[in-house]
Scaffold this active site. Structure first.
Site, PDB file in Angstrom:
ATOM      1  N   ASP A 244      15.431   7.037  -0.545  1.00  0.00           N
ATOM      2  CA  ASP A 244      15.007   7.044   0.855  1.00  0.00           C
ATOM      3  C   ASP A 244      15.008   5.637   1.430  1.00  0.00           C
ATOM      4  O   ASP A 244      15.044   4.660   0.707  1.00  0.00           O
ATOM      5  CB  ASP A 244      13.556   7.535   0.946  1.00  0.00           C
ATOM      6  CG  ASP A 244      13.459   9.023   0.702  1.00  0.00           C
ATOM      7  OD1 ASP A 244      14.500   9.680   0.772  1.00  0.00           O
ATOM      8  OD2 ASP A 244      12.334   9.490   0.450  1.00  0.00           O
ATOM      9  N   LYS A 266      15.973   8.205   5.906  1.00  0.00           N
ATOM     10  CA  LYS A 266      15.759   8.785   7.227  1.00  0.00           C
ATOM     11  C   LYS A 266      15.048   7.761   8.092  1.00  0.00           C
ATOM     12  O   LYS A 266      14.227   7.006   7.626  1.00  0.00           O
ATOM     13  CB  LYS A 266      14.842   9.996   7.134  1.00  0.00           C
ATOM     14  CG  LYS A 266      15.333  11.100   6.271  1.00  0.00           C
ATOM     15  CD  LYS A 266      14.339  12.238   6.392  1.00  0.00           C
ATOM     16  CE  LYS A 266      14.547  13.291   5.340  1.00  0.00           C
ATOM     17  NZ  LYS A 266      14.105  12.867   4.023  1.00  0.00           N
ATOM     18  N   MET A 379       1.894   8.911   8.719  1.00  0.00           N
ATOM     19  CA  MET A 379       2.768   8.987   9.896  1.00  0.00           C
ATOM     20  C   MET A 379       1.944   9.042  11.185  1.00  0.00           C
ATOM     21  O   MET A 379       2.276   9.768  12.122  1.00  0.00           O
ATOM     22  CB  MET A 379       3.694  10.220   9.794  1.00  0.00           C
ATOM     23  CG  MET A 379       4.661  10.096   8.635  1.00  0.00           C
ATOM     24  SD  MET A 379       5.580  11.607   8.274  1.00  0.00           S
ATOM     25  CE  MET A 379       4.494  12.428   7.127  1.00  0.00           C
TER      26      MET A 379
HETATM   27  N1  SAH Z   1       5.561  10.541  -0.128  1.00  0.00           N
HETATM   28  C1  SAH Z   1       4.975   9.390   0.526  1.00  0.00           C
HETATM   29  C2  SAH Z   1       4.716   9.630   1.974  1.00  0.00           C
HETATM   30  C3  SAH Z   1       5.950   9.781   2.778  1.00  0.00           C
HETATM   31  S1  SAH Z   1       5.622  10.055   4.481  1.00  0.00           S
HETATM   32  C4  SAH Z   1       3.693   8.993  -0.204  1.00  0.00           C
HETATM   33  O1  SAH Z   1       3.204   9.754  -1.060  1.00  0.00           O
HETATM   34  O2  SAH Z   1       3.190   7.911   0.070  1.00  0.00           O
HETATM   35  C5  SAH Z   1       5.843   8.452   5.134  1.00  0.00           C
HETATM   36  C6  SAH Z   1       4.520   7.895   5.546  1.00  0.00           C
HETATM   37  O3  SAH Z   1       3.837   7.385   4.419  1.00  0.00           O
HETATM   38  C7  SAH Z   1       4.614   6.682   6.481  1.00  0.00           C
HETATM   39  O4  SAH Z   1       4.762   7.098   7.808  1.00  0.00           O
HETATM   40  C8  SAH Z   1       3.262   6.064   6.259  1.00  0.00           C
HETATM   41  O5  SAH Z   1       2.252   6.747   6.928  1.00  0.00           O
HETATM   42  C9  SAH Z   1       3.064   6.277   4.775  1.00  0.00           C
HETATM   43  N2  SAH Z   1       3.493   5.121   3.958  1.00  0.00           N
HETATM   44  C10 SAH Z   1       4.487   5.085   3.083  1.00  0.00           C
HETATM   45  N3  SAH Z   1       4.557   3.868   2.482  1.00  0.00           N
HETATM   46  C11 SAH Z   1       3.559   3.137   3.009  1.00  0.00           C
HETATM   47  C12 SAH Z   1       3.080   1.812   2.803  1.00  0.00           C
HETATM   48  N4  SAH Z   1       3.654   0.998   1.919  1.00  0.00           N
HETATM   49  N5  SAH Z   1       2.014   1.402   3.513  1.00  0.00           N
HETATM   50  C13 SAH Z   1       1.416   2.209   4.406  1.00  0.00           C
HETATM   51  N6  SAH Z   1       1.822   3.471   4.631  1.00  0.00           N
HETATM   52  C14 SAH Z   1       2.874   3.940   3.949  1.00  0.00           C
END
Ligand code: SAH
Length: 464
Positions: A244, A266, A379
């Site tokens: 991703d 994406k 998100m």
């Molecule tokens: N599967 C991922 C989430 C994917 S959805 C997980 O378990 O973390 C994508 C969302 O995850 C982003 O919009 C944000 O809200 C969050 N996110 C992912 N990486 C992040 C990071 N390093 N710091 C803060 N938020 C993060």
């Protein structure tokens, strides 16, 4: 090579330890999982730990008799050996290790990685044991837990293989296929029966177009140190990595150099590779016999659509496994010092997505509005106003502390804090634009106090 690392069979042998205390116990523990008989000539009256008591024979003699000594595979002495022990050990060539005294020892103990059927060791010949121990951690991370099971199974079927394939070259080819193919995946997944079956079915010759495997792997929030050992090993092993946008270069650097990388990243609103097409890629690559890693930010099953991909793979009959990762909410909570649960301030925590699929159900704000409940919003940067409205309209106290963690665990991590009534303004004021987690709840109180204090300090600095 200053030293040579030999391996000594322990089946039916005796290992003895003379001495007392921490060092004696450490040596005894090295052998608890071995088939050796372990005898402890305990020289003091300290307590005996339960794991040792369960497995070790405690002798009532401070030293072994001569005959017993001659039949000892390895002898460890924690402390100063007696003149008698020194003399007899020399005369009968007993393998003797005197803890912390290379001069009196005939061998040293390497730093060991014990995986049952597979044992690895790092030695510096006593020159720098600390260095050996550090290197052991490196090797440790590369040796999966189930590898010992694979070696044990190989041992079990060795005689059968020899009788079915009398020619050496045939056997060599067999092992090259068998130990790298499906049997390995099954063994590493802890499936003993499946691994054994795979080893035996490989005896019928090369399987037609061997099918690959897909691992749905959580890459964590971005810091490569937060990868699990399993994720790291799979990245080093993969033929194809499908990843991703959120997976940073520092993590992709860990991928095997000659692996093929497919970026299906994406961006919000524009989906370069539609979800269905991603599943098609995974299925096609696995059918072509590849070891595929589907690398996803955070955890594959937390707002990662891992569930849909797994269903497609299973429906297509592809062998698929899921490797959990540190989800963003956990990493961000850790970064901001906001415990997701807390005995006093949070009896529950919820992971919520502020963005739902078109026509999908909105978050159940009433359920999330109860006090003493941490809500971690994924998100949520663009939807902060609706989060605020939803929660406060459902009765959550507008003064509830909030912390917003942007780029959690990454070099540009940033933490801002405020109160629920001000959430969307806070995000706009601070210009939060990267991936962020919004943590809402009483448990964010300390993070808010810290943020306010820092703001106060920087305001005073700019005045001064
Ligand atoms: N599967 C991922 C989430 C994917 S959805 C997980 O378990 O973390 C994508 C969302 O995850 C982003 O919009 C944000 O809200 C969050 N996110 C992912 N990486 C992040 C990071 N390093 N710091 C803060 N938020 C993060």
């Amino acid at each position: 090579m200053r030293v040579f690392l030999a391996s000594i069979p322990l089946e039916g042998r005796t290992v003895r330890v003379i001495g007392e205390g921490h060092f004696a116990e450490a040596k005894l523990r090295l052998f608890l999982t071995s088939p050796a008989k372990i005898v402890w000539h305990k020289t003091g009256d300290g307590p005996v730990a339960a794991d040792i008591a369960a497995r070790v024979t405690i002798s009532d003699r401070p030293e072994p008799k001569k005959k017993a000594l001659r039949e000892t595979a390895l002898l460890f002495v924690a402390g100063e050996p007696s003149e008698r022990i020194k003399r007899l050990a020399k005369r009968y060539n007993v393998m003797l290790n005197v803890v912390d005294s290379p001069a009196q020892s005939s061998f040293q103990t390497p730093a060991l990685i014990d995986r049952g059927g597979v044992v690895a060791a790092v030695a510096t010949g006593g020159a720098a044991p600390l260095l050996a121990r550090d290197l052991r951690s490196v090797v440790e991370s590369a040796l999966p837990n189930g590898i010992g099971l694979l070696a044990d199974l190989a041992q079990d079927v060795r005689a059968t293989v020899k009788s079915v394939l009398p020619k050496f070259d045939d056997r060599r080819h067999y092992w090259a296929r068998a130990l790298r193919g499906p049997a390995r995946d099954r063994a590493l997944a802890g499936d003993e029966a499946g691994a054994r079956r795979a080893l035996l079915s490989e005896l019928n010759g090369p399987q037609e177009a061997p099918q690959g495997v897909v691992h749905l792997v959580g890459a964590g929030p971005g810091d490569p140190d937060l990868l699990t050992l399993k994720a790291l090993r799979l990245l080093r092993d993969a033929d194809v990595v499908v990843h991703d946008r959120l997976v940073p270069a520092a993590i992709l650097d860990r991928v095997r150099r000659d692996a093929r990388r497919i970026d299906v990243g994406k961006t919000k609103g524009s989906h370069p590779v539609p979800q269905d097409a991603i599943a098609d890629i995974l299925i096609d690559e696995a059918k072509a016999g590849n070891r595929v890693v589907r690398l996803k930010g955070g955890d594959p099953f937390v707002f990662g659509r891992g569930g849909e991909e797994l269903e497609r793979l299973q429906d297509a009959g592809i062998e698929a496994y899921v490797v959990p990762g540190v989800s963003a909410a956990m990493a961000c909570a850790a970064a901001a010092g906001v415990p997701l649960t807390h005995r006093d301030h949070a009896q529950a925590a919820s992971f919520v997505s502020a963005v739902v699929k078109t026509g999908g159900a909105q978050p159940d704000w009433a359920a999330l509005a109860t006090a003493n409940h941490t809500v971690a919003v994924y998100m949520g940067v663009g939807a902060a106003a609706s989060v605020r409205e939803g929660l406060t309209a459902a009765g959550r106290d507008p003064a509830t502390p909030v912390a917003v963690v942007e780029n959690g665990s990454l070099p540009d991590e940033r933490i801002v804090a405020g109160r629920l009534w001000d959430l969307d303004d806070l995000i706009a004021r601070e210009g939060v634009s990267g991936p962020a987690i919004i943590l809402i709840g009483e448990a964010a109180g300390r993070a808010l106090a810290r943020f306010n204090q820092e703001q106060g300090e920087s305001a005073r600095e700019s005045v001064a």
